[in-house]
Scaffold this motif. Sequence first.
Motif, PDB file in Angstrom:
ATOM      1  N   ILE A 139    -112.914 -37.356 -15.877  1.00  0.00           N
ATOM      2  CA  ILE A 139    -111.472 -37.563 -15.947  1.00  0.00           C
ATOM      3  C   ILE A 139    -110.762 -36.261 -16.313  1.00  0.00           C
ATOM      4  O   ILE A 139    -109.703 -35.951 -15.785  1.00  0.00           O
ATOM      5  CB  ILE A 139    -111.112 -38.667 -16.973  1.00  0.00           C
ATOM      6  CG1 ILE A 139    -111.918 -39.944 -16.701  1.00  0.00           C
ATOM      7  CG2 ILE A 139    -109.622 -38.930 -16.961  1.00  0.00           C
ATOM      8  CD1 ILE A 139    -111.751 -40.567 -15.353  1.00  0.00           C
ATOM      9  N   LYS A 140    -111.362 -35.517 -17.228  1.00  0.00           N
ATOM     10  CA  LYS A 140    -110.858 -34.212 -17.674  1.00  0.00           C
ATOM     11  C   LYS A 140    -109.420 -34.312 -18.137  1.00  0.00           C
ATOM     12  O   LYS A 140    -109.117 -35.037 -19.056  1.00  0.00           O
ATOM     13  CB  LYS A 140    -111.065 -33.163 -16.599  1.00  0.00           C
ATOM     14  CG  LYS A 140    -112.517 -32.946 -16.264  1.00  0.00           C
ATOM     15  CD  LYS A 140    -112.700 -31.991 -15.130  1.00  0.00           C
ATOM     16  CE  LYS A 140    -114.187 -31.943 -14.807  1.00  0.00           C
ATOM     17  NZ  LYS A 140    -114.482 -31.629 -13.480  1.00  0.00           N
ATOM     18  N   ASP A 141    -108.515 -33.598 -17.489  1.00  0.00           N
ATOM     19  CA  ASP A 141    -107.119 -33.556 -17.926  1.00  0.00           C
ATOM     20  C   ASP A 141    -106.210 -34.476 -17.098  1.00  0.00           C
ATOM     21  O   ASP A 141    -105.008 -34.310 -17.077  1.00  0.00           O
ATOM     22  CB  ASP A 141    -106.599 -32.123 -17.866  1.00  0.00           C
ATOM     23  CG  ASP A 141    -106.733 -31.517 -16.475  1.00  0.00           C
ATOM     24  OD1 ASP A 141    -107.396 -32.128 -15.613  1.00  0.00           O
ATOM     25  OD2 ASP A 141    -106.170 -30.432 -16.254  1.00  0.00           O
ATOM     26  N   LYS A 142    -106.792 -35.472 -16.460  1.00  0.00           N
ATOM     27  CA  LYS A 142    -106.007 -36.403 -15.654  1.00  0.00           C
ATOM     28  C   LYS A 142    -105.543 -37.573 -16.524  1.00  0.00           C
ATOM     29  O   LYS A 142    -105.989 -37.723 -17.649  1.00  0.00           O
ATOM     30  CB  LYS A 142    -106.834 -36.860 -14.472  1.00  0.00           C
ATOM     31  CG  LYS A 142    -107.202 -35.655 -13.618  1.00  0.00           C
ATOM     32  CD  LYS A 142    -107.928 -35.990 -12.389  1.00  0.00           C
ATOM     33  CE  LYS A 142    -108.183 -34.680 -11.647  1.00  0.00           C
ATOM     34  NZ  LYS A 142    -109.171 -34.813 -10.645  1.00  0.00           N
ATOM     35  N   LYS A 143    -104.659 -38.383 -15.999  1.00  0.00           N
ATOM     36  CA  LYS A 143    -104.094 -39.499 -16.760  1.00  0.00           C
ATOM     37  C   LYS A 143    -105.064 -40.668 -16.784  1.00  0.00           C
ATOM     38  O   LYS A 143    -105.625 -41.039 -15.760  1.00  0.00           O
ATOM     39  CB  LYS A 143    -102.772 -39.938 -16.144  1.00  0.00           C
ATOM     40  CG  LYS A 143    -101.708 -38.872 -16.226  1.00  0.00           C
ATOM     41  CD  LYS A 143    -100.437 -39.333 -15.570  1.00  0.00           C
ATOM     42  CE  LYS A 143     -99.424 -38.200 -15.597  1.00  0.00           C
ATOM     43  NZ  LYS A 143     -98.188 -38.580 -14.952  1.00  0.00           N
ATOM     44  N   MET A 144    -105.211 -41.256 -17.988  1.00  0.00           N
ATOM     45  CA  MET A 144    -106.116 -42.391 -18.107  1.00  0.00           C
ATOM     46  C   MET A 144    -105.669 -43.305 -19.230  1.00  0.00           C
ATOM     47  O   MET A 144    -105.210 -42.849 -20.272  1.00  0.00           O
ATOM     48  CB  MET A 144    -107.532 -41.923 -18.394  1.00  0.00           C
ATOM     49  CG  MET A 144    -108.480 -43.077 -18.541  1.00  0.00           C
ATOM     50  SD  MET A 144    -110.164 -42.514 -18.681  1.00  0.00           S
ATOM     51  CE  MET A 144    -110.929 -44.021 -19.189  1.00  0.00           C
ATOM     52  N   CYS A 145    -105.807 -44.606 -18.994  1.00  0.00           N
ATOM     53  CA  CYS A 145    -105.672 -45.577 -20.071  1.00  0.00           C
ATOM     54  C   CYS A 145    -106.877 -46.505 -19.968  1.00  0.00           C
ATOM     55  O   CYS A 145    -107.489 -46.647 -18.913  1.00  0.00           O
ATOM     56  CB  CYS A 145    -104.357 -46.331 -20.005  1.00  0.00           C
ATOM     57  SG  CYS A 145    -104.138 -47.410 -18.601  1.00  0.00           S
TER      58      CYS A 145
END
Length: 127
Positions: free
Chosen positions: A101-107
């Motif tokens: 995921i690194k610096d991507k958006k996640m919930c």
Amino acid sequence: MEKEKVFQILNELTKDMRPLRLSFEDYSYIENEHEIECFSHISSIDDNVTRVKEVLDHLGEDLLNSSIDFERFVMIIEYNSQNELMMNEMNPIHEFIVKYIKDKKMCWGLSMHDGIEGVKITLVASR
């Protein structure tokens, strides 16, 4: 792709956000405009730490095999109340997020279901 599962997750996430409840037309637009994919695996191993890592390894393979560079992720982690998630099982989840995921958006969220034997993780990814 498990379209019904994605639709169910998106509706669950917006259930208390009236009037943001999604219709099938909304879902169709989201799917077409944002290239949604749904990856879901359930563990076959009972060992607490290994069961989560096993599922995440499959999800990682799914992401590597996909030709899409996803920008947003929703992760739903489901487990049985008789065999709850342990704190040390969060380590493989953290490692997965750092790697894929690194610096991507996640919930993400946890959900307890007695119909599940092991751990089931569903990852909804979109552009």
